[in-house]
Write an enzyme that holds these catalytic residues in place. Sequence first.
Site, short mmCIF file in Angstrom:
data_model
loop_
_atom_site.label_atom_id
_atom_site.label_comp_id
_atom_site.label_asym_id
_atom_site.label_seq_id
_atom_site.Cartn_x
_atom_site.Cartn_y
_atom_site.Cartn_z
N MET A 231 -23.19 -33.20 35.38
CA MET A 231 -24.53 -32.67 35.12
C MET A 231 -25.40 -33.75 34.47
O MET A 231 -26.44 -33.45 33.88
CB MET A 231 -24.44 -31.43 34.23
CG MET A 231 -23.70 -30.29 34.93
SD MET A 231 -24.15 -28.67 34.34
CE MET A 231 -23.66 -28.80 32.64
N LEU B 46 -25.03 -39.14 31.21
CA LEU B 46 -23.70 -39.76 31.38
C LEU B 46 -23.26 -40.55 30.16
O LEU B 46 -24.05 -41.19 29.48
CB LEU B 46 -23.74 -40.69 32.60
CG LEU B 46 -24.12 -40.01 33.93
CD1 LEU B 46 -24.15 -41.04 35.05
CD2 LEU B 46 -23.16 -38.87 34.28
N HIS B 47 -21.95 -40.45 29.90
CA HIS B 47 -21.33 -41.21 28.81
C HIS B 47 -20.05 -41.84 29.36
O HIS B 47 -19.73 -41.67 30.55
CB HIS B 47 -21.08 -40.30 27.60
CG HIS B 47 -20.37 -39.02 27.94
ND1 HIS B 47 -19.06 -38.98 28.39
CD2 HIS B 47 -20.79 -37.73 27.93
CE1 HIS B 47 -18.70 -37.74 28.61
NE2 HIS B 47 -19.74 -36.94 28.35
N GLY C 47 -17.06 -41.00 29.13
CA GLY C 47 -16.13 -40.04 29.72
C GLY C 47 -16.40 -39.88 31.21
O GLY C 47 -15.50 -39.97 32.04
N HIS C 48 -17.67 -39.68 31.56
CA HIS C 48 -18.04 -39.57 32.98
C HIS C 48 -17.67 -40.86 33.71
O HIS C 48 -17.14 -40.83 34.83
CB HIS C 48 -19.55 -39.37 33.12
CG HIS C 48 -20.08 -38.09 32.55
ND1 HIS C 48 -20.95 -38.06 31.48
CD2 HIS C 48 -19.89 -36.79 32.90
CE1 HIS C 48 -21.27 -36.80 31.20
NE2 HIS C 48 -20.64 -36.01 32.05
N LYS D 185 -11.22 -32.61 29.50
CA LYS D 185 -12.14 -32.08 28.48
C LYS D 185 -12.48 -30.61 28.78
O LYS D 185 -12.55 -29.79 27.89
CB LYS D 185 -13.41 -32.94 28.48
CG LYS D 185 -14.58 -32.37 27.73
CD LYS D 185 -14.46 -32.64 26.29
CE LYS D 185 -15.61 -32.22 25.42
NZ LYS D 185 -16.66 -31.45 25.99
N ASP D 186 -12.70 -30.32 30.09
CA ASP D 186 -12.98 -28.93 30.50
C ASP D 186 -11.70 -28.39 31.15
O ASP D 186 -11.66 -28.15 32.36
CB ASP D 186 -14.16 -28.92 31.46
CG ASP D 186 -15.43 -29.41 30.79
OD1 ASP D 186 -16.13 -28.60 30.18
OD2 ASP D 186 -15.69 -30.62 30.84
N ARG E 200 -23.58 -32.98 25.16
CA ARG E 200 -24.22 -32.14 24.14
C ARG E 200 -24.21 -32.79 22.75
O ARG E 200 -24.89 -32.31 21.85
CB ARG E 200 -23.52 -30.79 24.06
CG ARG E 200 -23.73 -29.93 25.29
CD ARG E 200 -23.31 -28.49 25.02
NE ARG E 200 -23.94 -27.58 25.95
CZ ARG E 200 -23.44 -27.25 27.13
NH1 ARG E 200 -22.28 -27.75 27.52
NH2 ARG E 200 -24.08 -26.41 27.92
P1 AMP Z 1 -20.38 -32.41 32.74
O1 AMP Z 1 -21.43 -33.41 33.08
O2 AMP Z 1 -20.31 -32.06 31.29
O3 AMP Z 1 -20.38 -31.23 33.66
O4 AMP Z 1 -19.00 -33.15 33.01
C1 AMP Z 1 -18.71 -33.73 34.26
C2 AMP Z 1 -17.27 -34.12 34.29
O5 AMP Z 1 -16.99 -35.05 33.25
C3 AMP Z 1 -16.33 -32.92 34.06
O6 AMP Z 1 -15.22 -33.01 34.93
C4 AMP Z 1 -15.92 -33.11 32.62
O7 AMP Z 1 -14.66 -32.54 32.33
C5 AMP Z 1 -15.87 -34.61 32.51
N1 AMP Z 1 -15.98 -35.02 31.10
C6 AMP Z 1 -16.86 -34.55 30.18
N2 AMP Z 1 -16.62 -35.11 28.98
C7 AMP Z 1 -15.56 -35.94 29.14
C8 AMP Z 1 -14.82 -36.79 28.26
N3 AMP Z 1 -15.13 -36.89 26.97
N4 AMP Z 1 -13.80 -37.50 28.77
C9 AMP Z 1 -13.48 -37.39 30.10
N5 AMP Z 1 -14.13 -36.61 30.97
C10 AMP Z 1 -15.15 -35.89 30.51
#
Ligand code: AMP
Length: 279
Positions: free
Chosen positions: A30, A33-34, A36-37, A149-150, A187
């Site tokens: 979504m 980006l950090h 983790g992404h 994470k999710d 967030r």
């Molecule tokens: P989001 O943009 O929050 O929907 O996350 C997109 C993808 O990035 C999802 O598969 C999340 O589980 C993964 N994600 C979010 N935060 C992290 C993190 N800290 N480390 C690894 N993957 C992450």
Amino acid sequence: MKIFTTKKSLAGHLEPFRRDGKKIGFVPTMGALHQGHLSLLARGQQLSDEVVCSIFVNPTQFNDPKDLEKYPRPIAADIEKLEQAGCDVLFSPEVNEMYAGNEQWHLDIGEPEQLLEGKFRPGHYQGVTQVVYKLFDIVKPDLAFFGQKDYQQFLVIQKMVELLHLPVELVMCPILRQTDGLAMSSRNIHLSAADRQHALVLSKTLNWLKQKFDPGKIASLRRQCEAMISAEPGVRLEYFEIADGDNLHNADRHTKKIVALVAAQVGNTRLIDNVIISD
Ligand code: AMP
């Protein structure tokens, strides 16, 4: 990096890769980006020939309209990060490209939808499966990368793939954290400096549990963890569970794959985190 905003143009770009038997990897996000992404993207690059990252803030998975409204959307910075990371393709559609009018969607996923997050975010996983199904249908990836994470989201998507016989392999990638332990999240930018400090109680408690874990003391350990988090100022605990990693039922002394999962409101921001205790 190629950027597409329509389904048709993305499909047109991917078609020759598929024809040549190349592996297409997919990282749905979504945005905001950090690292983790970007770690998902890096894993995608290792395992695939062409990696598509999507950025789409999916309205149907938000049960709180204010949360949707305030969700960060720094698209220019995101594009820069993806360019630097060597991403092949970005798909960033507008809402009307993904949804036509008042679409109906319901997928009976059973238990993984109702437990934990499901109780606190009713309808959330219907929105998640709805958009991930659409995205899979457009990208037709061989591999799709999701974060631990999710954790519950991964189980839900796994269930959907199984139920609908979708030809995609799901890859779970580890949680990336800040050096002080806070799980990276889009967030986190909403946390004040004080909230940010209070939020550390989540990863600290999960770590403490992992160190102290004893399968004969699950109930009392869980209570201690709840108490540690509830004692932290500015933090409102929603749940802390020590669960079976396959079905999220409460773990007991015989459970093999154990994961501890937590959700809490820190200031006005809802955070989730988890740790795999045994695999
Ligand atoms: P989001 O943009 O929050 O929907 O996350 C997109 C993808 O990035 C999802 O598969 C999340 O589980 C993964 N994600 C979010 N935060 C992290 C993190 N800290 N480390 C690894 N993957 C992450």
